[in-house]
Each structure stands twice: as C-alpha cells, then as structure tokens.
Design a protein around this motif. Structure first.
Motif, PDB file in Angstrom:
ATOM      1  N   VAL A  56       2.457  37.653   5.746  1.00 35.12           N
ATOM      2  CA  VAL A  56       3.786  37.511   6.355  1.00 35.12           C
ATOM      3  C   VAL A  56       4.619  38.722   5.949  1.00 35.12           C
ATOM      4  O   VAL A  56       4.848  38.954   4.753  1.00 35.12           O
ATOM      5  CB  VAL A  56       4.480  36.212   5.915  1.00 35.12           C
ATOM      6  N   LEU A  67       8.097  40.643   5.873  1.00 37.81           N
ATOM      7  CA  LEU A  67       9.526  40.343   5.890  1.00 37.81           C
ATOM      8  C   LEU A  67      10.375  41.592   6.051  1.00 37.81           C
ATOM      9  O   LEU A  67      11.587  41.565   5.831  1.00 37.81           O
ATOM     10  CB  LEU A  67       9.911  39.622   4.603  1.00 37.81           C
ATOM     11  N   SER A 107      12.719  44.221  11.374  1.00 38.44           N
ATOM     12  CA  SER A 107      11.919  44.055  12.591  1.00 38.44           C
ATOM     13  C   SER A 107      11.629  45.396  13.256  1.00 38.44           C
ATOM     14  O   SER A 107      10.552  45.591  13.829  1.00 38.44           O
ATOM     15  CB  SER A 107      12.640  43.128  13.576  1.00 38.44           C
ATOM     16  N   TRP A 155       1.985  38.472  10.294  1.00 30.15           N
ATOM     17  CA  TRP A 155       3.063  37.817  11.004  1.00 30.15           C
ATOM     18  C   TRP A 155       4.386  38.478  10.614  1.00 30.15           C
ATOM     19  O   TRP A 155       4.541  38.930   9.474  1.00 30.15           O
ATOM     20  CB  TRP A 155       3.149  36.343  10.646  1.00 30.15           C
ATOM     21  N   TYR A 156       5.334  38.504  11.547  1.00 34.34           N
ATOM     22  CA  TYR A 156       6.696  38.923  11.221  1.00 34.34           C
ATOM     23  C   TYR A 156       7.551  37.682  10.976  1.00 34.34           C
ATOM     24  O   TYR A 156       7.421  36.682  11.687  1.00 34.34           O
ATOM     25  CB  TYR A 156       7.328  39.734  12.354  1.00 34.34           C
ATOM     26  N   GLY A 157       8.453  37.775  10.007  1.00 39.13           N
ATOM     27  CA  GLY A 157       9.365  36.661   9.782  1.00 39.13           C
ATOM     28  C   GLY A 157      10.568  37.075   8.959  1.00 39.13           C
ATOM     29  O   GLY A 157      10.576  38.117   8.300  1.00 39.13           O
ATOM     30  N   ARG A 199      14.092  31.872   6.783  1.00 37.71           N
ATOM     31  CA  ARG A 199      13.504  30.887   7.695  1.00 37.71           C
ATOM     32  C   ARG A 199      12.056  30.558   7.325  1.00 37.71           C
ATOM     33  O   ARG A 199      11.234  30.276   8.186  1.00 37.71           O
ATOM     34  CB  ARG A 199      13.580  31.411   9.129  1.00 37.71           C
ATOM     35  N   ILE A 215       8.438  29.392   9.255  1.00 43.95           N
ATOM     36  CA  ILE A 215       7.279  30.291   9.259  1.00 43.95           C
ATOM     37  C   ILE A 215       6.029  29.596   8.731  1.00 43.95           C
ATOM     38  O   ILE A 215       4.952  29.651   9.355  1.00 43.95           O
ATOM     39  CB  ILE A 215       7.578  31.545   8.414  1.00 43.95           C
ATOM     40  N   GLN A 257       3.497  27.523  10.732  1.00 50.36           N
ATOM     41  CA  GLN A 257       2.736  28.228  11.761  1.00 50.36           C
ATOM     42  C   GLN A 257       1.432  28.826  11.225  1.00 50.36           C
ATOM     43  O   GLN A 257       0.596  29.290  12.001  1.00 50.36           O
ATOM     44  CB  GLN A 257       3.587  29.340  12.378  1.00 50.36           C
ATOM     45  N   ALA A 270       6.885  35.228  14.060  1.00 49.98           N
ATOM     46  CA  ALA A 270       7.062  33.848  13.618  1.00 49.98           C
ATOM     47  C   ALA A 270       8.511  33.392  13.718  1.00 49.98           C
ATOM     48  O   ALA A 270       8.793  32.189  13.766  1.00 49.98           O
ATOM     49  CB  ALA A 270       6.566  33.691  12.187  1.00 49.98           C
ATOM     50  N   THR A 271       9.451  34.335  13.724  1.00 54.77           N
ATOM     51  CA  THR A 271      10.868  34.020  13.908  1.00 54.77           C
ATOM     52  C   THR A 271      11.460  35.034  14.871  1.00 54.77           C
ATOM     53  O   THR A 271      10.896  36.094  15.120  1.00 54.77           O
ATOM     54  CB  THR A 271      11.660  34.065  12.589  1.00 54.77           C
TER      55      THR A 271
END
Length: 533
Positions: free
Chosen positions: A398, A400, A403, A415-417, A421, A425, A428, A485-486
């Motif tokens: 993940v 962080l 973006s 994953w982006y998040g 949140r 995340i 998922q 993811a967000t």
C-alpha cells in the motif's frame, strides 16, 4: 480514559479570531475538499499527515488550536491525536464548516487564500502597474530594452516559462537587481504562473525604489498560454553569483525599506530571549535564502522557506495567527524584503542577519520533527527482500505517497491509498496477505503501520527507506493510476495539470484570484495593513 475534546461554536470562533490572542485554526481534510470550501483563516493540515506537519506549523504545545472539517469526523480524530502529543488547548468547531456558513460567515474556495488575497489587495491599494501578455510579446518581438524575471521557484520556472525569462525568485529580486539591470532605462517585467508573485515581486522592486520602470505581467504564464504563445519547458536561466557592488546596493535599498516600513532588525541576543519565551508566545524562525545556500550552510533548527514562497503560502508554514516571526538571511536584504510583506499581512515580523562564519553551521535540507515515532519500533523490510517476497506471493503493498508521485512511478502491483482511510483500504486486500506500507521516504509508511496494527490481524510492516530506497536499488517501477484504493483527493491539480479543459481551468482560476480583493473588503477576519511604499 482520555478527557473529551472541547467544542467551540461559530460565534465563539469568530470572537476568538478577533480577541488579540494567538490561535491556530486547522482543517483536517485533504487538499481537494479543502480547496472546494473552507474558512479564510484555516490552514490545511490533513489528518493523514498531521504528525509530519503539526510540530512545525504549531510549535507551541499550549497554543489555542481549533480543528474543523465539513462533517466527516476528521476534526475530532485530529484533535484527539493532537492532544495525545501533549497539546493542551485543543477544540473542535461544533457543526464544522456548515455551522460557520449557517451563522452567516463567509466560506472560501482555493488554497493559500490569505496570501493570494493579500496580493490582490496590494495591487488594488498600491496601484501596482501591469502589462498584458500581448504587450509583453510585442516588446519581446521588437527587441525592446526589457528584463523579464520569473519570481516563482526555480523548479516551477524550469517546468514552464516564457521565452527570454530568467528565474529570479521573489526575495532574490532586490538582492540581485543591480547586477541584472545595470541600466536605469531598462523596463523590468515580473511574472509568475498567475498573479500573486507577479504582483508582490513587482511591488517589491517599486518599494525598494529602483530607478527603472517596473510592471507585473497580468495573469502570468497562464495569460501567455491563453494568448497562444509558446511556453518553454526545461529552461535553466538563472542569475550569476551576486557581486559585492550589487550586494551593497541591495543592502542600501533594504535599509531604506526597513526604515519606511518599520521593520526591526534583531540581534542574536534578542532571538535567544524570544526563544526562551517560546513556551508563552509562538516563535517562527525562517531562513529565507535560496535553498542551495541553505543546504551549504545554515544555523541549526532554522527552517528554510525562501522569502517569495513564504509570502505566497504563509499558512502552510506559520499556522498560528498572532505569532512572532523572525526572517533570517546573511546579507541584510532578503529578510527585510520578506518581513516588510509579512508585517503588512498582519504578522509581528522581524529581520535578522547572521554572519555564518561566526557560527557553527550544519548542512543539508531541513527535516521536520515527526510526532508519534519516538521510542516506537515498527517492523520493517528492505527493498530487495520485499521484491523477493512479492515474487513468492502473499504480499499486498500500500503506497501512501502523494497521488501525483504515485502516478509518476510506484512499486509494481502496489495499491494507492490515503492513510486516514485505512479502514476503507484494508478490507480491499486479501485477508491472508502481509501488508507492506510504503511512502516517499518511509516515514508516513511507519505511521500507517502503527495505525494498521490495531485494525487488522494480518502481519504489518513498513518498507525501510520507502519508495526512494526501492528506486535507489534499481528495482522496476509501474506508472499510472492503477489500483486506487481511495479517491486521490490529496492534491489539487493546477490548471496546467488537468487532463482536459486546461484553458477553461486557467480562466476560472484567474477570475477566482481577481475576485479576492473585493471579498477581502467585506471580511473582517483578514489582518492586512497595506502601507504606502
């Protein structure tokens, strides 16, 4: 059991903003929702990055702090977390932004609004002269005797600039002027991307009473783009080292500005006294020199914010209204020029010049003190081991990071998040996977790993050194907005960064800026005191 966080209603907050005491008004949301609607005097301090920001922007632990949001519940979470770090006077705005608006108080859009509004008021009250992009193009084409200075940071200039322009960030203009403009007959044009730094840069030279005609470029490089003229990418035009004669001329000009605008120059003894009083009154100390100079040598503990950038985004660096501010340089020019603007913005601003040869200096970039990591052990994995584990399977990464940076390049399969949140995340991800958090340098990843340990039974680790360590190891990267993811609402994209409708976004932005002057005339929260130059 922790004490409940106090609340303050809209009328109470309004009164607090006017009672003459220090106050920090913080908005716990990400930048995109903040950009859409917020209070004028609020600073955007997202809950997701609070520990990395708040020690610097609110250094005094007894500062009166009010958190707000727009009903998302982030303000209360931020207030509780801040209180856990030893802040003793923390409240939440009851009902949030909606309650402020319902009480009849104004809501604003945009970022760094106090700084941008200030420039608009300066132009209006000082009558800062300007020319249009079409007029500038005609001057360039006719080979007129002009000098075009881009007052943004070099990085912004390098990204997009007007042909023939030179990068001279705001606080450098007076300092370097005599070398760059030896003839009093040369017309000087100052530009930025939009309006703020064009106006402040041009008016700085006017306030310094240079003999030349000085104008700002109305609407900056965006106006140039909208007129259909070519925009350069990758320009590297920068001034040479300052000569002794130019330095002396700049110091004389700064002395005159200090006298006319009432800027006090303090010495080391005064600074030491104020540092000793910093538990009772907030003190910000900013080294306003060029970042390359700062990295070469600076006094320990002083944060580097080049003067032009500080005026452009004051709320990002100094979130406590009513604090003392000391601006530091080694030349007697840049600190005064920055202070004379900060004072007009409503700050108790002072200038200090140091001889670095007389002090024990340190090198490198300024690093913030991150709350919540002292004495804490976070399980970590190095980059090569992570790649090996990912090839074997059973790993969810993940990221962080911002973006924008995630889209530019991230660990393949990550994953982006957004950290605040994690509750959205983690569900998922495959329940049997080990969760590895990463961020640009690994600090935010460590904070997230601590959060996640209380939210999942899966093993949780942080990538040692973050994505920078992955890059340094020469490992592959993936690009694009994959596995989001967000929602990526952490950064408000500039008009030029939009996927489409760039020209419409530029026009809307410029109209928004221009409208701020009229809005300030009807808002009694702003603290501007524009003085005649």
């Amino acid at each position: 059991m922790t004490d409940p966080i106090r609340t303050i209603d809209a009328a109470g907050l309004k009164a607090a903003l006017h009672d003459g005491n220090e106050i920090a008004l913080l908005d716990a949301r990400e930048e995109v929702p903040f950009d859409a609607r917020h209070l004028l005097m609020a600073a955007c301090v997202p809950l997701s990055r609070m520990e990395m920001l708040v020690d610097a922007c609110v250094p005094r632990r007894s500062t009166r702090v009010v958190w707000c949001d727009d009903g998302e519940g982030l303000a209360e979470r931020a207030a509780k977390r801040m209180a856990s770090f030893g802040y003793t006077n923390v409240s939440v705005l009851a009902g949030g932004i909606a309650a402020w608006e319902a009480a009849g108080y104004r809501i604003y859009s945009g970022v760094h609004v106090p700084s941008k509004a200030f420039a608009e008021v300066v132009e209006h009250q000082a009558g800062t002269p300007w020319i249009t992009a079409e007029e500038l193009k005609a001057l360039i084409d006719s080979k007129a005797d002009i000098a075009l200075f881009d007052s943004r940071s070099f990085e912004e200039f390098h990204e997009n600039s007007i042909p023939t322009a030179m990068s001279v960030p705001g606080a450098e203009l007076v300092y370097r002027f005599a070398d760059l403009v030896p003839s009093p007959s040369t017309m000087v044009v100052v530009n930025c991307g939009g309006r703020t730094r064009s106006i402040i840069g041009a008016q700085s030279l006017i306030n310094a009473r240079v003999p030349n005609k000085v104008v700002s470029l109305k609407n900056g490089t965006q106006a140039w783009h909208l007129a259909g003229y070519p925009v350069l990418k990758g320009s590297t035009a920068r001034p040479p080292a300052v000569s002794a004669a130019a330095r002396a001329a700049a110091r004389a000009a700064a002395d005159r500005v200090a006298a006319r605008f009432g800027i006090a120059r303090i010495d080391a003894a005064t600074l030491s006294k104020w540092q000793g009083e910093s538990n009772a009154r907030t003190l910000y100390v900013f080294d306003v020199r060029d970042p390359s100079e700062y990295r070469t040598a600076h006094l320990p503990g002083m944060k580097n914010v080049p003067g032009g950038q500080l005026v452009q985004e004051t709320d990002r660096h100094a979130s406590t209204w009513g604090a003392r501010v000391v601006l530091v340089d080694d030349d007697g020019v840049r600190a005064v020029m920055t202070a004379h603007w900060m004072k007009q913005m409503g700050w108790d601003a002072h200038a200090m010049t140091v001889d670095l040869m007389e002090h024990t200096c340190v090198t490198g970039d300024w690093k913030p003190y991150v709350l919540g990591l002292d004495g804490v052990t976070v399980a970590a994995i190095d980059a090569q081991s992570l790649q090996n584990r990912m090839q074997a399977g059973g790993i969810s990464v993940v990221d962080l990071d911002w973006s924008r940076d995630y889209r530019d390049g991230h660990i393949p399969g990550a994953w982006y998040g957004i950290r605040a949140r994690l509750d959205a995340i983690l569900p998922q991800l495959p329940k049997t996977d080990t969760v590895v958090f990463t961020s640009s340098d690994g600090i935010l990843a460590r904070l997230a790993a601590l959060d996640a340990k209380a939210m999942t039974s899966a093993p949780v680790v942080a990538l040692e050194g973050g994505t920078a360590a992955w890059r340094k190891a020469g490992l592959p990267l993936e690009q694009g907005a994959t596995r989001m993811a967000t929602e990526p609402d952490d950064i408000r994209l500039r008009a030029r960064e939009q996927a489409g409708g760039v020209e419409e976004a530029m026009k809307a932005y410029l109209s928004w800026e221009i409208a701020l002057a009229e809005q300030m005339a009807a808002d009694d929260d702003q603290r501007f005191r524009i003085m005649a130059g």
